[in-house]
Design an enzyme around this catalytic site. Structure first.
Site, mmCIF file in Angstrom:
data_model
loop_
_atom_site.group_PDB
_atom_site.id
_atom_site.type_symbol
_atom_site.label_atom_id
_atom_site.label_comp_id
_atom_site.label_asym_id
_atom_site.label_seq_id
_atom_site.Cartn_x
_atom_site.Cartn_y
_atom_site.Cartn_z
ATOM 1 N N GLN A 69 0.796 -1.221 0.000
ATOM 2 C CA GLN A 69 0.000 0.000 0.000
ATOM 3 C C GLN A 69 0.833 1.277 0.000
ATOM 4 O O GLN A 69 0.325 2.337 -0.365
ATOM 5 C CB GLN A 69 -0.946 -0.003 1.197
ATOM 6 N N TYR B 287 -12.823 -1.750 12.685
ATOM 7 C CA TYR B 287 -13.246 -0.580 11.927
ATOM 8 C C TYR B 287 -14.713 -0.223 12.133
ATOM 9 O O TYR B 287 -15.066 0.955 12.133
ATOM 10 C CB TYR B 287 -12.991 -0.795 10.432
ATOM 11 N N HIS C 175 1.158 -9.229 4.608
ATOM 12 C CA HIS C 175 -0.037 -8.383 4.627
ATOM 13 C C HIS C 175 -0.669 -8.444 3.240
ATOM 14 O O HIS C 175 -0.558 -7.499 2.454
ATOM 15 C CB HIS C 175 0.355 -6.958 5.019
ATOM 16 N N GLU D 231 -5.015 -2.030 14.049
ATOM 17 C CA GLU D 231 -5.556 -1.116 13.037
ATOM 18 C C GLU D 231 -6.883 -0.562 13.524
ATOM 19 O O GLU D 231 -7.698 -1.296 14.094
ATOM 20 C CB GLU D 231 -5.808 -1.817 11.691
ATOM 21 N N ARG E 67 3.983 0.153 12.967
ATOM 22 C CA ARG E 67 3.700 -1.148 12.373
ATOM 23 C C ARG E 67 3.902 -1.076 10.873
ATOM 24 O O ARG E 67 3.303 -0.233 10.187
ATOM 25 C CB ARG E 67 2.261 -1.588 12.689
ATOM 26 N N GLU F 208 -5.196 -10.162 8.844
ATOM 27 C CA GLU F 208 -6.587 -10.374 8.461
ATOM 28 C C GLU F 208 -6.784 -11.583 7.541
ATOM 29 O O GLU F 208 -7.228 -11.448 6.388
ATOM 30 C CB GLU F 208 -7.150 -9.109 7.803
ATOM 31 N N ASN G 80 -7.779 -5.753 14.588
ATOM 32 C CA ASN G 80 -8.097 -4.688 13.636
ATOM 33 C C ASN G 80 -9.604 -4.450 13.696
ATOM 34 O O ASN G 80 -10.382 -5.339 13.335
ATOM 35 C CB ASN G 80 -7.709 -5.081 12.210
#
Length: 481
Positions: A26, A317, A128, A383, A83, A173, A315
């Site tokens: 990313q 959200y 990742h 996250e 991280r 994830e 993580n």
């Protein structure tokens, strides 16, 4: 249900880890330079129609060439932790140690050493999402041989960097990788094999993680004294109709299929949640399968998997209200196995990407749930973030409010609910390539100008807000609203 009232203790525990997170594909760019091999994300994004406006991570934020700029951002925020993830194919272009890319090793050596020189502790994710394409060509996560291959990669990283890296995450994830890559096909390798491969991939990922954890435990732990886990994503879920037993049961299944799928084997008893096993087995039998579509662990594997994490990496959200969703038997998929539908409450704000309803109080409830169901582990929130559609204004007041509310909920979880939260990593340090959404969605504490070839980083107002909270280790004004 935002919290409003008086916090008796508005500071975080001493030594609390204040971080931000990124991932190699990313942010790094440099997809084909200095000996790096292609990853499945390189291959996937180079196909037309896969990503928003056919965007790619070929250049991303150019962190591979601009690491010093990222380091400046980290220092501006006052982070104690950072991280990052290793690009597996930058280190081992073919996925195995038969070909070690020395320039890739040198890059991560520099990153780690610079962090430590500036008193920032690295937390490193080994994979990742960006599996080397060379391994995908041999079956990738569907091939059981990946368990041993991943273990060799992990041992290479522990041996090469473990004298300095003390916080490791094997996988990020796995629920997302398995579901979006093999069930829905919107992540690489882009397969749509509903109700089948998703479970085999998850199975192999759990065994890969556990074997790597044991390698660290037996070979490296005594000398290196680090900790190893994996990052699990989960929503918080509540029944759509609290008076409906069907919705209550559906909510239990939703949490089992989302979080328990990976957390139960590793943190509880070495096996999948009973409700997940019985649900998939019953539907598989009625569909004419001779055995469950969910693979089984042997007793030996269960013993290997149980307890194979030194902390819980979460993580979080968003949250969902869950309704029972009766599924016809002829429909075979992960979602129909679950027989539960997650719904966004219309009162929850959705300021950016459509799936991300902002529900800070859901994190507190999820933390308490993990405490109760996963043997009260030490938890790092690895996250958590707030999306805006890009390009976003530097005056991101909504995100400022989000960080305040979220961190206050974590304080309540720590001081009132007794949850052992050790750290918080904001997603993300930088605006970056957000997978299928490309650059259309922005999560950064720093804005990145992707139209400028120098990719300048500029701190958002929320970055300043986060830096202030870090400098105070919490909130100076104890009255929070």
């Amino acid at each position: 249900m935002p919290f409003s009232g008086e916090l008796k203790n508005a500071t975080f525990p001493e030594g609390f880890a204040w971080g931000a997170a990124t991932a190699a594909y990313q942010v790094e760019g440099g997809w084909n330079v200095d000996g790096k091999g292609p990853s499945i994300w390189d291959t996937f994004t180079h196909q037309k129609g896969k990503i928003f406006q056919d965007q790619t991570g070929d250049r991303a934020c150019n962190s591979y060439g601009l690491w010093e700029e990222d380091l400046k951002c980290i220092k501006q925020l006052g982070l104690s932790h950072y991280r990052l993830s290793f690009s597996w194919s930058r280190l081992l272009p073919e996925g195995t140690a038969c070909n070690i890319n020395k320039k890739g090793v040198a890059y991560y050596d520099r990153v780690i050493n610079d962090l430590l020189t500036n008193k920032v502790t690295p937390m490193v994710t080994l994979n990742h999402f960006d599996l080397p394409q060379a391994l995908e060509d041999k079956g990738g996560w569907k091939n059981e041989q990946i368990v041993d291959i991943f273990d060799e990669y992990a041992k290479f990283c522990f041996q090469t960097f473990g004298d300095r890296v003390k916080l490791w995450l094997t996988l990020n994830e796995p629920h997302v990788s398995a579901n979006l890559g093999y069930e829905e096909g919107i992540f690489p390798p882009g397969l749509k094999e509903p109700g089948m491969s998703v479970y085999q991939v998850g199975h192999n990922m759990i065994k890969s993680h556990a074997k790597a954890w044991h390698s660290y435990n037996t070979i490296f732990r005594q000398e290196q004294k680090g900790l190893v886990s994996l990052a699990l994503n989960s929503d918080w879920a509540e029944p759509f109709d609290p008076s409906s037993q069907d919705d209550i049961d559906a909510t239990d299944r939703y949490m089992a299929f989302m979080l328990g799928w990976f957390a139960n084997p590793i943190f509880v008893d070495g096996d999948y949640p009973a409700i997940m096993k019985s649900q998939i087995k019953a539907r598989s039998e009625k569909q004419g399968f001779v055995s469950s579509r969910l693979p089984e662990f042997t007793k030996e594997e269960q013993n290997m998997i149980k307890g194979s994490a030194d902390f819980f990496a979460l993580n979080y959200y968003t949250s969902r209200k869950v309704k029972y969703s009766k599924s016809p038997l002829e429909m075979q998929s992960f979602k129909t196995d679950m027989e539960a539908e997650g719904i966004i409450d219309p009162s929850w704000p959705v300021p950016g990407v459509a799936w991300l309803a902002v529900v800070p109080w859901g994190l507190r409830k999820l933390l308490e749930y993990i405490k109760k169901t996963c043997n009260d582990p030490e938890i790092y929130i690895t996250e958590n973030g707030f999306s805006l559609m890009g390009p976003a204004s530097l005056e991101d007041n909504q995100r400022c409010q989000f960080y305040r509310e979220t961190l206050q909920e974590i304080l309540i979880a720590i001081h009132q609910d007794g949850v052992d939260v050790r750290g918080y990593f904001a997603w993300s340090l930088l605006d970056n390539f957000e997978w299928a959404c490309g650059y259309s969605v922005r999560f950064g504490l720093f804005q990145v100008d992707f139209e400028n070839p120098e990719f300048p980083r500029t701190m958002y107002k929320s970055g300043k807000e986060y830096a202030t909270i870090i400098s105070c280790n919490g909130f100076i004004n104890k009255k929070v609203t």
